[in-house]
Scaffold this motif. Structure first.
Motif, short mmCIF file in Angstrom:
data_model
loop_
_atom_site.label_atom_id
_atom_site.label_comp_id
_atom_site.label_asym_id
_atom_site.label_seq_id
_atom_site.Cartn_x
_atom_site.Cartn_y
_atom_site.Cartn_z
N GLN A 129 34.78 49.95 47.42
CA GLN A 129 35.00 51.12 48.28
C GLN A 129 34.20 51.00 49.57
O GLN A 129 34.71 51.30 50.66
CB GLN A 129 34.60 52.39 47.51
N LYS A 130 32.97 50.53 49.47
CA LYS A 130 32.12 50.39 50.66
C LYS A 130 32.66 49.35 51.63
O LYS A 130 32.34 49.38 52.82
CB LYS A 130 30.69 50.03 50.24
N LEU A 131 33.45 48.42 51.13
CA LEU A 131 34.00 47.36 51.97
C LEU A 131 35.19 47.82 52.80
O LEU A 131 35.63 47.11 53.70
CB LEU A 131 34.42 46.17 51.10
N LEU A 132 35.72 48.99 52.50
CA LEU A 132 36.89 49.49 53.21
C LEU A 132 36.52 50.30 54.44
O LEU A 132 35.58 51.11 54.42
CB LEU A 132 37.74 50.37 52.29
N LYS A 133 37.27 50.12 55.50
CA LYS A 133 37.17 51.00 56.66
C LYS A 133 37.75 52.36 56.29
O LYS A 133 38.58 52.46 55.38
CB LYS A 133 37.97 50.42 57.83
N PRO A 134 37.36 53.43 56.96
CA PRO A 134 38.03 54.72 56.75
C PRO A 134 39.54 54.56 56.96
O PRO A 134 39.98 53.93 57.93
CB PRO A 134 37.40 55.62 57.81
N GLY A 135 40.31 55.08 56.03
CA GLY A 135 41.76 54.90 56.08
C GLY A 135 42.23 53.61 55.46
O GLY A 135 43.43 53.32 55.44
N GLY A 136 41.28 52.81 54.92
CA GLY A 136 41.62 51.53 54.33
C GLY A 136 42.33 51.67 52.99
O GLY A 136 42.26 52.70 52.32
N LEU A 137 43.02 50.61 52.59
CA LEU A 137 43.84 50.59 51.39
C LEU A 137 43.24 49.65 50.34
O LEU A 137 42.90 48.51 50.64
CB LEU A 137 45.26 50.11 51.74
N HIS A 138 43.12 50.16 49.11
CA HIS A 138 42.58 49.39 47.99
C HIS A 138 43.67 49.24 46.94
O HIS A 138 44.26 50.23 46.48
CB HIS A 138 41.38 50.15 47.39
N LEU A 139 43.97 48.00 46.57
CA LEU A 139 44.98 47.72 45.56
C LEU A 139 44.31 47.02 44.38
O LEU A 139 43.65 45.99 44.55
CB LEU A 139 46.08 46.83 46.14
N CYS A 140 44.46 47.60 43.20
CA CYS A 140 43.74 47.12 42.01
C CYS A 140 44.69 47.04 40.82
O CYS A 140 45.33 48.04 40.48
CB CYS A 140 42.58 48.05 41.70
N SER A 141 44.77 45.88 40.21
CA SER A 141 45.57 45.72 39.00
C SER A 141 44.68 45.26 37.85
O SER A 141 43.66 44.60 38.06
CB SER A 141 46.71 44.72 39.22
N THR A 142 45.10 45.60 36.64
CA THR A 142 44.34 45.21 35.46
C THR A 142 45.25 45.34 34.23
O THR A 142 46.47 45.41 34.37
CB THR A 142 43.05 46.05 35.33
N ILE A 143 44.65 45.37 33.05
CA ILE A 143 45.41 45.43 31.81
C ILE A 143 44.97 46.65 31.00
O ILE A 143 43.78 46.91 30.84
CB ILE A 143 45.20 44.16 30.96
N ASN A 144 45.96 47.40 30.52
CA ASN A 144 45.71 48.58 29.69
C ASN A 144 45.05 48.16 28.37
O ASN A 144 45.14 47.01 27.95
CB ASN A 144 47.04 49.29 29.43
N ARG A 145 44.39 49.12 27.73
CA ARG A 145 43.73 48.85 26.45
C ARG A 145 44.41 49.66 25.36
O ARG A 145 44.22 50.87 25.23
CB ARG A 145 42.24 49.22 26.52
N ASN A 146 45.23 48.99 24.57
CA ASN A 146 45.93 49.61 23.45
C ASN A 146 46.43 48.51 22.52
O ASN A 146 46.21 47.32 22.78
CB ASN A 146 47.08 50.51 23.94
N ALA A 147 47.11 48.87 21.46
CA ALA A 147 47.58 47.87 20.50
C ALA A 147 48.60 46.92 21.12
O ALA A 147 48.61 45.72 20.83
CB ALA A 147 48.18 48.58 19.28
N LYS A 148 49.45 47.46 22.01
CA LYS A 148 50.48 46.63 22.63
C LYS A 148 49.85 45.57 23.53
O LYS A 148 50.28 44.41 23.54
CB LYS A 148 51.45 47.49 23.42
N SER A 149 48.82 45.95 24.29
CA SER A 149 48.19 44.99 25.18
C SER A 149 47.46 43.91 24.39
O SER A 149 47.42 42.74 24.79
CB SER A 149 47.22 45.68 26.15
N PHE A 150 46.89 44.27 23.24
CA PHE A 150 46.26 43.27 22.38
C PHE A 150 47.30 42.27 21.89
O PHE A 150 47.09 41.05 21.91
CB PHE A 150 45.57 43.93 21.19
N ALA A 151 48.45 42.80 21.47
CA ALA A 151 49.51 41.94 20.95
C ALA A 151 50.07 41.02 22.02
O ALA A 151 50.33 39.84 21.77
CB ALA A 151 50.63 42.80 20.36
N MET A 152 50.25 41.54 23.25
CA MET A 152 50.92 40.76 24.28
C MET A 152 49.95 39.92 25.12
O MET A 152 50.19 38.74 25.37
CB MET A 152 51.73 41.69 25.19
#
Length: 247
Positions: free
Chosen positions: A152-175
């Motif tokens: 967050q500190k690395l962004l200019k005011p009005g800056g855009l942050h895009l973040c992807s990750t993996i959910n935590r549930n039984a399906k994510s463990f399986a896949m």
């Protein structure tokens, strides 16, 4: 450039350094990322174009935008962003990734500033960006909130942050673990730790606590019949991505 305080997990860094030579092999250990990359790029480019009013039909629509690809690896996202005209810094805590990234960028005729550093060290140095790409990194850090706050500190005011990750549930463990690491053997065993996965609500909470405002979230869904990834408005059950802005 190293930070006094860091959220880097040395064990996680070691995992990716061990695979560094295979970053650009579409059939190697990073095959899942190569398969996912077109879908990721569709989301990233559309969000940047919407936020900064850019025309994607133009040759270099992101000209004038400064972009950080944190956890850049071999440059699978850094290179397309540079090709679209952005001024790109690719940062990675795994030093072994960077020679691979630099050689491939040079071979591709692209200018990317690759640095062995962390989000925290860049923040302490006063670096500022229009866009921070934080893709498939947060599930590998030691302290997700501190890491997100550094982003967050690395962004200019009005800056855009895009973040992807993996959910935590039984399906994510399986896949993401059983399927990707044990059945398909796309990734070495132990690449991911299920208890480090983050639910969408948890990630939105981290985003808000860091001082960012969430504006969107979508799922990345794999279809085993078409063998392709697509973006879903509703299915965030395994892989998903978020967009947030710095007000």
């Amino acid at each position: 450039m190293q930070a006094t305080n860091t959220t880097v997990d040395p064990a996680e860094v070691a995992k990716f350094e061990a695979m560094a030579a295979e970053w650009w092999d579409p059939n190697g250990k990073f095959k899942p990322l190569h398969m996912l990359n077109p879908c990721r790029l569709d989301y990233i480019t559309s969000q940047i174009a919407a936020e900064f009013n850019r025309d994607l039909s133009k040759p270099r629509p992101f000209e004038g935008l400064r972009l950080l690809d944190i956890g850049c690896g071999g440059g699978l996202l850094s290179e397309p962003m540079a090709r679209l005209g952005a001024d790109v810094i690719g940062a990675d805590a795994a030093a072994g990734n960077l020679p691979v990234a630099r050689v491939h960028a040079a071979q591709s005729g692209l200018k990317v500033d690759y640095r062995h550093c962390t989000a925290e060290s860049l923040s302490e140095a006063g670096e500022q960006f229009d866009i921070v790409l934080n893709m498939e990194v947060i599930e590998h850090v030691a302290d997700p909130l501190s890491y997100m706050t550094a982003c967050q500190k690395l962004l200019k005011p009005g800056g855009l942050h895009l973040c992807s990750t993996i959910n935590r549930n039984a399906k994510s463990f399986a896949m993401a673990i059983v399927g990707a690491e044990f059945v398909m053997r796309w990734l070495p065993k132990g690449t991911h730790e299920w208890n480090k996965f983050i639910t969408p609500d948890e990630l939105f909470g981290l985003i808000e606590q860091s001082g960012l405002a969430p504006v969107d979230r979508k799922g990345f869904v794999f279809n085993p019949l078409s063998w392709r990834w697509s973006i879903s408005d509703r299915d965030l059950s395994v892989n998903y991505v978020t967009a947030s802005i710095k007000r």
